[in-house]
Design an enzyme around this catalytic site. Structure first.
Site, PDB file in Angstrom:
ATOM      1  N   ALA A 180     -94.660  56.131  20.557  1.00 41.62           N
ATOM      2  CA  ALA A 180     -94.982  57.300  21.383  1.00 41.62           C
ATOM      3  C   ALA A 180     -94.640  58.607  20.678  1.00 41.62           C
ATOM      4  O   ALA A 180     -95.385  59.585  20.777  1.00 41.62           O
ATOM      5  CB  ALA A 180     -94.227  57.222  22.716  1.00 41.62           C
ATOM      6  N   GLU A 181     -93.520  58.630  19.969  1.00 40.02           N
ATOM      7  CA  GLU A 181     -93.046  59.874  19.361  1.00 40.02           C
ATOM      8  C   GLU A 181     -93.790  60.257  18.088  1.00 40.02           C
ATOM      9  O   GLU A 181     -94.088  61.426  17.879  1.00 40.02           O
ATOM     10  CB  GLU A 181     -91.544  59.790  19.073  1.00 40.02           C
ATOM     11  CG  GLU A 181     -90.680  59.750  20.309  1.00 40.02           C
ATOM     12  CD  GLU A 181     -90.727  61.044  21.105  1.00 40.02           C
ATOM     13  OE1 GLU A 181     -91.011  62.109  20.541  1.00 40.02           O
ATOM     14  OE2 GLU A 181     -90.458  60.976  22.315  1.00 40.02           O
ATOM     15  N   SER A 182     -94.052  59.275  17.217  1.00 36.61           N
ATOM     16  CA  SER A 182     -94.614  59.612  15.900  1.00 36.61           C
ATOM     17  C   SER A 182     -95.807  58.760  15.487  1.00 36.61           C
ATOM     18  O   SER A 182     -96.361  58.981  14.414  1.00 36.61           O
ATOM     19  CB  SER A 182     -93.531  59.466  14.829  1.00 36.61           C
ATOM     20  OG  SER A 182     -93.210  58.089  14.657  1.00 36.61           O
TER      21      SER A 182
END
Length: 80
Positions: free
Chosen positions: A34-36
């Site tokens: 989700a983040e990267s």
């Protein structure tokens, strides 16, 4: 049943650091996705860096020399 996230180049690092801190490796992997999107060079418009999107202050607090280094980033991520 939860869907498995594809294998990544970071699975062994995720497993190692998740086990050390008693965190589910699939949770770590989901946050990383989700983040990267598993991009170790990811940089957000707010300045978050690397796989787990560490903010610079967090990276400094966790003694991270290179937030774009996958092992340093995963090891220092909050909650791990």
């Amino acid at each position: 049943m939860a869907k498995n996230i594809d294998n990544t180049d970071y699975d062994s690092l995720i497993s190692q650091h998740a086990a050390t801190h008693g965190v589910d490796p699939m949770l770590v992997k989901a946050v990383m996705k989700a983040e990267s999107n598993f991009n170790p060079k990811a940089l957000s418009h707010k300045g978050a860096q690397g796989l787990m999107q560490l903010m610079p202050d967090t990276a400094r607090l966790m003694n991270v020399d290179d937030p774009f280094d996958p092992e340093d980033n995963i090891k220092a991520a909050p909650g791990i």
